[in-house]
Design an enzyme around this catalytic site. Structure first.
Site, PDB file in Angstrom:
ATOM      1  CG  ASP A   1      -2.037  -1.031   1.103  1.00 39.98           C
ATOM      2  OD1 ASP A   1      -1.900  -1.959   0.281  1.00 39.98           O
ATOM      3  OD2 ASP A   1      -3.032  -0.928   1.835  1.00 39.98           O
TER       4      ASP A   1
ATOM      5  NE  ARG B   1      -1.619   3.647  13.645  1.00 39.76           N
ATOM      6  CZ  ARG B   1      -0.917   2.613  13.239  1.00 39.76           C
ATOM      7  NH1 ARG B   1       0.390   2.555  13.492  1.00 39.76           N
ATOM      8  NH2 ARG B   1      -1.478   1.621  12.583  1.00 39.76           N
TER       9      ARG B   1
ATOM     10  CG  ASP C   1      -4.642   3.536  12.451  1.00 38.16           C
ATOM     11  OD1 ASP C   1      -4.756   3.799  13.664  1.00 38.16           O
ATOM     12  OD2 ASP C   1      -4.184   2.461  12.040  1.00 38.16           O
TER      13      ASP C   1
ATOM     14  CB  SER D   1      -4.852  -6.406   7.209  1.00 38.71           C
ATOM     15  OG  SER D   1      -5.857  -5.847   8.024  1.00 38.71           O
TER      16      SER D   1
END
Length: 403
Positions: free
Chosen positions: A17, A97, A126, A180
């Site tokens: 990605d 994050r 996210d 994932s």
């Protein structure tokens, strides 16, 4: 807009990605891309990310070991609150994050970048966490979120784009991957594909990467001690360790005993529910140990106040408000309460269970003379009668009215 952006710092994993995003940024914005890869203890070799970025022509590549900062300045402060989102989630992805966002903005400042970019989708949490972090660290930064801009809508679209632009496609991405995963030193999350049906039982033998299942764990317990100082763990079995080393050791100990896998359906900040499997062996051990330490050292009022604040604090972190003033305000109160949380907890880890077997502290508020069932001279049991009658007064008045 595109003409205003000359240089972008991309949060880059080296995966499919973000490699596609890298090329897409160059094509769409005609800008220079700087890659930033953070080592937060995901357990993967990060050199391939550097090699892939070099292969794609990137000149400025940042790969940084942030494990100690991550655990010391983010994970441990969060754990002082015993934070659980919706009673079950130890916030492993959420707490990573803010650090990535902060460092990304710092790098943007260092290299003179106009913008930052991330690979989070438009459906998830996210994107919110990254961008709230960006704006908190630089209110004027430009943000590029490709998943909200481009016209690619499926895995097939991504693979076709990659092949068209000579971007290597991992073989396991050509088929339907079972789920994932996102990993750091605190946890590994697994979502999507076969896990999207909340009735479908997870195949833990396939999913788990950091731990065994409780059924496969040893038939004997592992006994350990954890030493705390001012709310933070500092040693295991008497051996002092740095924050990241200690959490990694707890992962090994908990994982080997089947501790820390949770199957959760949670409420995302963006409004939908999602289902995921989270493995947090070290964090699960730490949570039990901390609460045991606090049970001995915190005053009842302080302990109960912390428990009342915790859900709101956990929600702030889940929603991406690490840098918000209200989180910092609560953190100050939590840190104040943690000043007395010093001592040692003894535990047994056994087939998915964390069993507290002992706790001691120089700051203990536990008074054996007070609670003993034997004869004592420090507590007058007759005092309880007046205490009870005063607390029962409103109940008695209410009962008379009901008659």
């Amino acid at each position: 807009m595109a003409g205003d952006i000359k240089k972008v710092v991309l949060a880059y994993s080296g995966g499919l990605d973000t490699s596609i995003i890298l090329r897409w940024l160059e094509e769409t914005y005609h800008c220079e891309v700087v890659t930033f890869t953070a080592d937060l203890g995901q357990g993967e070799e990060l050199e391939p990310a550097r090699q892939k970025a070099e292969m794609m022509g990137i000149k400025e590549i940042y790969i940084e070991d942030l494990r100690e900062e991550f655990v010391r300045d983010y994970v441990f402060p969060m754990f002082r609150a015993n934070a659980l989102y919706e009673g079950t989630y130890l916030l492993g992805t959420s707490i990573a994050r803010p650090l990535i966002a902060k460092r990304q903005i710092e790098i943007a400042r260092e290299v003179g970048a106009d913008a930052v970019s991330h690979g989070a989708t438009g459906k998830g949490n996210d994107q919110v966490r990254f961008e709230l972090g960006y704006y908190a660290c630089n209110p004027d930064i430009k943000i590029i979120a490709p998943w909200r801009e481009w016209d690619m809508a499926s895995r097939t679209d991504l693979i076709n784009y990659a092949e068209k632009h000579q971007i290597p496609v991992p073989k396991d991405k050509r088929g339907e991957s079972p789920f994932s995963q996102d990993a750091n030193l605190l946890h590994i999350s697994s979502e999507g594909k076969i896990l999207e049906d909340p009735w479908q039982e997870p195949d833990y033998d396939l999913i788990l990467a950091r731990m065994v299942t409780p059924m496969a764990a040893p038939d004997y317990p592992t006994e350990i001690t954890i030493d705390f100082e001012a709310g933070d763990p500092i040693a295991i079995n008497g051996e002092a360790m740095s924050p990241a080393t200690l959490l990694a050791k707890l992962n090994d100990l908990g994982g080997a005993n089947g501790v820390g896998a949770t199957d959760i359906v949670e409420n995302r900040f963006v409004g939908m529910k999602s289902r995921g499997v989270y493995e947090t062996p070290g964090g699960t051990v730490l949570l039990h140990a901390r609460r045991a330490m606090e049970s001995l050292t915190l005053d009842r009022g302080a302990a109960h106040q912390k428990d009342e604040l915790m859900p709101r604090y956990a929600e702030m972190i889940y929603n991406g408000f690490w840098f918000a003033p209200e989180r910092e305000m609560l953190q100050a109160a939590i840190d104040k309460a943690s000043e007395r949380v010093t001592g040692t907890v003894r535990l047994k880890l056994y087939k998915g269970n964390v069993i507290v077997t002992g706790r001691k502290s120089p700051n203990s508020l536990y008074d054996e003379a007070m609670v003993t069932f034997e004869e004592d001279s420090v507590y007058n049991q007759h005092d309880a009668e007046g205490f009870i009658r005063l607390n029962a007064l409103r109940l008695r008045l209410g009962a008379r009215l009901k008659k």
